[in-house]
Structure formats: structure tokens, C-alpha cells
Design an enzyme around this catalytic site. Sequence first.
Site, PDB file in Angstrom:
ATOM      1  N   ASP A   1       0.788  -1.230   0.000  1.00  0.00           N
ATOM      2  CA  ASP A   1       0.000   0.000   0.000  1.00  0.00           C
ATOM      3  C   ASP A   1       0.821   1.281   0.000  1.00  0.00           C
ATOM      4  O   ASP A   1       0.261   2.375   0.133  1.00  0.00           O
ATOM      5  CB  ASP A   1      -0.943   0.014   1.211  1.00  0.00           C
ATOM      6  CG  ASP A   1      -2.037  -1.024   1.096  1.00  0.00           C
ATOM      7  OD1 ASP A   1      -2.670  -1.087   0.024  1.00  0.00           O
ATOM      8  OD2 ASP A   1      -2.255  -1.783   2.066  1.00  0.00           O
TER       9      ASP A   1
ATOM     10  N   ASP B   1      -6.011  -4.323  -6.119  1.00  0.00           N
ATOM     11  CA  ASP B   1      -5.718  -2.982  -5.605  1.00  0.00           C
ATOM     12  C   ASP B   1      -4.281  -2.563  -5.918  1.00  0.00           C
ATOM     13  O   ASP B   1      -3.979  -1.367  -6.058  1.00  0.00           O
ATOM     14  CB  ASP B   1      -5.898  -2.926  -4.086  1.00  0.00           C
ATOM     15  CG  ASP B   1      -7.128  -3.652  -3.563  1.00  0.00           C
ATOM     16  OD1 ASP B   1      -7.457  -4.726  -4.108  1.00  0.00           O
ATOM     17  OD2 ASP B   1      -7.722  -3.184  -2.584  1.00  0.00           O
TER      18      ASP B   1
END
Length: 392
Positions: A116, A175
Site C-alpha cells: 500500500d 488494488d
Amino acid sequence: MNTRFKIMISTLFIVTSISYAQKSNSFDIKNELVYCVAQASKTLKVIPDDGTSPRSVPNGSKEWKFVNYKDWTSGFWPGELWYLYEATGDKKWEKEADKFSRFLTPLSVTKASDHDLGFQIFNSFGNGYRLTKNKEYKNSILKTADTLATLFNPKVGTILSWPNNKYGGHNTIIDNMMNLELLFWASKNGGNKKLYNIAVKHAETTMQNHFRPDFTSYHLIIYDNETGKKIKGITAQGYSDDSMWARGQAWAIYGFTMVYRETKNPKFLDFAHQLARVYLNKLTTEDLVPYWDFNAPDIPNEPRDASAAAIVSSALIELSSFTKDKNLKSEYLTKSKKMIVSLSDYYQSRDINSAFLLHATGHKPAGSEIDCSINYADYYYLEALLRLQKLK
């Protein structure tokens, strides 16, 4: 279908179309940006002075839940602040954006715990550098890109998403496409040129393995660590292994559009069109804001996901800029604007809480952040407004 019923349906369709056309024609982006400024100003007043940032507001509450810099969503709030600075030119927002971005500095000098880092650092320092050219921001971006690259497995061809997980093997979630922008940028702005190759390889491998024959996305792919062979595709946050999780498809549309922008390789553009086509074809809601999963069993009583609509609306604006087919370009822009108008008219938080939007869904299978306000919905909504403004 009898004639009377046909007339009723036709009339309803015409009335709905006229109503939307009126809203669309009267839509004022400046008013929506003023709204975002007002909401963010209210949020600033309630953030504790402890290095945390706002993540979400539960349904029925006015209170933000705050997270520290390690949380995967920690870059969205400073990213919003940078967008507000871009929208207004007000130094107040630059000061606040700098403050909250700097809380994330440790991420650039510590071992990568997951994928992330792009969400965290590029949304914060990336937007900050774009607007200010602050060399300290650039340094953090370049260091973080190198950190993210340590999760790349050349035998598989993708970046590991979750090093410590229950799924086993080398896992990659859809993602992760969003975090490639960090690598592309770094490779072109003084970083190692190998970062570009890692990003391209990740996109190619994902394109080959992450999608069903109809171009709908799995959330998670498990690969063999040593052979690189795909073991299986599953979901973590969608309804089932075979369903189309709305935000996952949104990440894919946005991600592959961005990869085309960075590479200019037409195969990525063609693929982005395929991903957008299946999303738009399967979208049945009148306001173009999807249910959290397109195959959820209790539609129309399932929660919506405003975050998916915000991501897709922003992505379609960029995808339209690469589209030569005039009819397709018009469709993308028309539907993107309708999504933005719907979010503005029917999904804004207003006096309910100080977020921008309501009705986002985070992780429904885990019972987490269902039908609530979430910072990444707000971030991409604001980004879509700014992209639409630039078109005008």
C-alpha cells in the site's frame, strides 16, 4: 407487456432522463468544491494532535475513526488536502497538507509491510511534489519506491501484496495496480530505471492472470512462490470467488488506464477499455453508483459503494482522453459526469457528518465499514471533480 404498461415505462424513462439532464446542465463544479472545503474545514477541527488522520465515519455516527501512518488509508487525507490546495490556492491547505504528509515519512525508511505504499506516499507526497516541487517530498517518494520494489518476486512477476497473510503462497490483489504509479514516477524522476520494468511486468502478469474470460476481476490471485504458476483466484472483500466486487473492478479500470498513460503501450489501453465495458454493461443502477458487489445476493437491498463510483468516474475522465472513437469518448464522459452529479446530489454527507460522501462500503464480508463514509471515497470524488473542471 401490455400497451398501457409500455407507456408508463416510457414516460418514467423520459421523466428520469429530463430530470438528470436538468441536474447535469445546472451542475456547478465550483459549488461542489466549496462544499468540500467546508467539510474538510470541519474535519480539521476534530482531528487529535497525535499524528493520526481521519479514515471513516460509521453509519449513524458523526465521529471519525482515526488511524496512524501505518494504516493503508493514511495517504488519502493528506491527498485530499493537497487537492484542496490545488483547487483554491489557499496556503492554509498547503500548510495542513504538508503537516499530515510528513506524518507518513517513516514509511520511506522502514521495511515494506505490504503493497500500500503507493496509496500512502504517492497520494500524499506525490501530490505535494506535483504542486510545490519540494525536494524533501521527492526524496521520500524515491526512497519509498525502492522500498515497494523489495516486494517484487521476479519468479512470479508481481509485487507481493500481503507478506503476512492467511492465504499462503505469493498473493497479489487487484488494488496493487494503483501502487504502480509510484514506481513509474520514480523511474522517470531520478529513481532506478528497473522500477519501470517492475511496474510493467506486474501489469502484464496481472493482465494475464487476474481476470475471468469476461474481463471481470478476481480480488486476489495466489501464485506459487518458486514456479510463479497461478494457483487460484479468490476474493477477500467481494461476495464470492466468482463475483465482480465493485471496488476491485474500479481499481482495475483506473490502474490499467494509468499504466497506458505511463507506457503508451496500446495493449494496456485496449485492456482498460475491456474492463470499463464490462463494468458499464453490468451497471444497472439508475444513478450509476453500484452495489458493493455486482453479484451480491440481496440486490436491491444490498449496500451501495460510493467509493467505487468515485474511482470509476475519475478513471473514465482520463480514459476518455485516450479514446479516439467519438461515440465511446462521449459515453465515458457522459457517464462519468452522471456519476459525479449523482454523488453530489444524493450521496454527500452534508450535515450528517463532516466527510464528503456517504454510502461507501469497505469490507462487507468482515462486517467492516459498511454503508459509511470512507476517506478514499472522498479522495477520488475530489479528484474526479478537479479532472472534470480541467476538461471544462
